[in-house]
Design an enzyme around this catalytic site. Sequence first.
Site, PDB file in Angstrom:
ATOM      1  N   CYS A   1      16.803  42.144  50.843  1.00 34.06           N
ATOM      2  CA  CYS A   1      15.437  42.356  51.369  1.00 34.06           C
ATOM      3  C   CYS A   1      15.314  41.774  52.771  1.00 34.06           C
ATOM      4  CB  CYS A   1      14.434  41.708  50.420  1.00 34.06           C
ATOM      5  SG  CYS A   1      12.743  41.653  51.055  1.00 34.06           S
TER       6      CYS A   1
ATOM      7  N   CYS B   1      12.239  39.607  53.465  1.00 27.00           N
ATOM      8  CA  CYS B   1      12.375  38.300  52.814  1.00 27.00           C
ATOM      9  C   CYS B   1      13.077  37.304  53.734  1.00 27.00           C
ATOM     10  CB  CYS B   1      13.163  38.422  51.514  1.00 27.00           C
ATOM     11  SG  CYS B   1      12.381  39.439  50.241  1.00 27.00           S
TER      12      CYS B   1
END
Length: 332
Positions: free
Chosen positions: A87, A90
């Site tokens: 991700c 993230c």
Amino acid sequence: MQPRNMSMSGVVDLAAVKAAGEAKAKAEQARAESARQAAQGGGAGPAAGAVPPSALVIDVDEAGFERDVLQLSAEVPVVLDFWAEWCEPCKQLSPLLERLTVEANGRLVLAKVDVDANQMLMQQFGIQGIPAVFAVVAGQVLPLFQGVAPEQQIRETLAQLVQVAEERFGIIGIEVDPDAEGAAPAARAEVPAGPYDALLEAAVAALDAGDLGGAVQAYKNVLSDDPGNTEAKLGLAQAELLVRVQDMNPQAVRTTAAENPRDPAAQIAAADLDLVGGHVEDAFGRLVDTVRVTFGEDRDAVRLRLLELFEVIGADDPRVSAARTALARVLF
């Protein structure tokens, strides 16, 4: 606080109640003193039980979730960061959350959850996309935001979270030891007596002598010049508790409370008697039950009295932690 998606034994005699209040006040004073001295480059060192800064950011899995998150949330708000290695957003958000958590200096703990390794947790939280950020306070889950938000917005959200934890549940966080991970300890220095030490000692002496009015006035004298003085605030709450119960007719108070289960004033008075008589869990349970059946100003009055009684007993007492969790369940 409304971030996006958030829905909101034995006999304890008067001396024991007084001692518990004093211990709590001293712990708070020690925390404030450690922070002040650390900022000045000297000090008397952290309190026992202090954690290193690295302990503020932890990895959490399904097996340890109850211990590492739910139980810990009775002492400090736990922020949950749901992330994954693949991700990209993230990788922007997680370092920011880690930095802000460390800056909060024990007012928050960040628990990182790898969704690839913890699919069940992801499903239980109903997460549709990551990064996703939640908080747990006194065992209650609060959704905060999803996706990457601006740093200032995240700061404000975390500050609101800390405020809610302190004001609604009396949760003040954990002690942090900045020297616990290898830094050279600062030279110890003699701590000068504070400007209000004499007045605070006079208040304790008045309590020991049974002069409750004198103790109340001594604490008020400190607070008139220093409204934020933690020891004086807690001492005043304790002294006022003893004042409230000294002229009560226990039988009449308990009869009135039994006949009027929804009357906030009757339940508050009975809870004060419960606490001084050593029935701590009864006092807490009575007020939690009253919060459940009251609204508006009545509910707020009961909640505030409950937080005052938490302070008298002390944040480390397991009965306080259990009652905080129960309070959270009826508030949210």
